[in-house]
Design a protein around this motif. Structure first.
Motif, PDB file in Angstrom:
ATOM      1  N   GLN A 121       0.823  -1.203   0.000  1.00 47.50           N
ATOM      2  CA  GLN A 121       0.000   0.000   0.000  1.00 47.50           C
ATOM      3  C   GLN A 121       0.860   1.257   0.000  1.00 47.50           C
ATOM      4  N   ARG A 122       0.253   2.338  -0.449  1.00 45.72           N
ATOM      5  CA  ARG A 122       0.926   3.626  -0.426  1.00 45.72           C
ATOM      6  C   ARG A 122       1.071   4.097   1.012  1.00 45.72           C
ATOM      7  N   ALA A 123       2.230   4.673   1.335  1.00 47.75           N
ATOM      8  CA  ALA A 123       2.503   5.098   2.704  1.00 47.75           C
ATOM      9  C   ALA A 123       3.244   6.421   2.714  1.00 47.75           C
ATOM     10  N   LEU A 124       3.106   7.121   3.815  1.00 49.55           N
ATOM     11  CA  LEU A 124       3.756   8.409   3.992  1.00 49.55           C
ATOM     12  C   LEU A 124       5.283   8.261   4.028  1.00 49.55           C
ATOM     13  N   VAL A 125       5.959   9.189   3.334  1.00 48.16           N
ATOM     14  CA  VAL A 125       7.413   9.277   3.449  1.00 48.16           C
ATOM     15  C   VAL A 125       7.776  10.510   4.268  1.00 48.16           C
ATOM     16  N   ALA A 126       7.275  11.673   3.826  1.00 48.88           N
ATOM     17  CA  ALA A 126       7.594  12.921   4.519  1.00 48.88           C
ATOM     18  C   ALA A 126       6.594  13.987   4.108  1.00 48.88           C
ATOM     19  N   THR A 127       6.353  14.932   5.017  1.00 48.93           N
ATOM     20  CA  THR A 127       5.500  16.078   4.711  1.00 48.93           C
ATOM     21  C   THR A 127       6.168  17.353   5.186  1.00 48.93           C
ATOM     22  N   ILE A 128       5.731  18.471   4.593  1.00 52.36           N
ATOM     23  CA  ILE A 128       6.247  19.777   4.989  1.00 52.36           C
ATOM     24  C   ILE A 128       5.128  20.788   4.868  1.00 52.36           C
ATOM     25  N   THR A 129       4.964  21.601   5.912  1.00 50.30           N
ATOM     26  CA  THR A 129       3.939  22.631   5.880  1.00 50.30           C
ATOM     27  C   THR A 129       4.457  23.855   5.129  1.00 50.30           C
ATOM     28  N   SER A 130       3.557  24.787   4.861  1.00 49.35           N
ATOM     29  CA  SER A 130       3.979  26.018   4.201  1.00 49.35           C
ATOM     30  C   SER A 130       4.918  26.826   5.093  1.00 49.35           C
ATOM     31  N   GLY A 131       4.889  26.562   6.392  1.00 44.57           N
ATOM     32  CA  GLY A 131       5.786  27.232   7.317  1.00 44.57           C
ATOM     33  C   GLY A 131       7.117  26.523   7.503  1.00 44.57           C
TER      34      GLY A 131
END
Length: 114
Positions: free
Chosen positions: A43-53
């Motif tokens: 399944q697809r899984a999270l690697v990394a995220t980044i907010t606009s801040g």
């Protein structure tokens, strides 16, 4: 909103790749951009995220090896991948979440050979 991902390819274990994803269209402030991956048969899984801040979040499996960043007034997101492992082999997708909607890029294949 459209997302165009690039930068995938074939690399040997221990090597590096840099993925890019450019967003176009109506991009709002306060969005969340990220990278997900889907290994073969999984399944697809999270690697990394980044907010606009600029706040970041990483999956435990990539901490210390991958770095997510944003540029171009926040419309482009990058994923610098170092010390790649065969288990990093997957199709990598970028995503932007804004206004209660999620938009996905087309995916770029990363293959890490042992």
């Amino acid at each position: 909103v459209q997302l165009q991902a690039s930068g995938g390819g074939l690399v040997q274990a221990g090597g590096s790749l840099r993925l890019s994803c450019a967003a176009s269209g109506s991009i709002f402030s306060g969005n969340l951009m990220g990278w997900y991956r889907q290994p073969p048969g999984k399944q697809r899984a999270l690697v990394a995220t980044i907010t606009s801040g600029g706040s970041t979040k990483y999956a435990d499996s990539v901490k210390g090896r991958f770095t997510i960043s944003r540029a171009n007034a926040g419309d482009t997101v990058y994923l610098q991948m170092n010390s790649l492992l065969p288990e990093d082999t997957a199709v990598y997708y970028c995503k932007i979440g804004q206004g209660g909607y999620a938009y996905w890029g087309q995916g770029t294949l990363v293959t890490v050979s042992s």
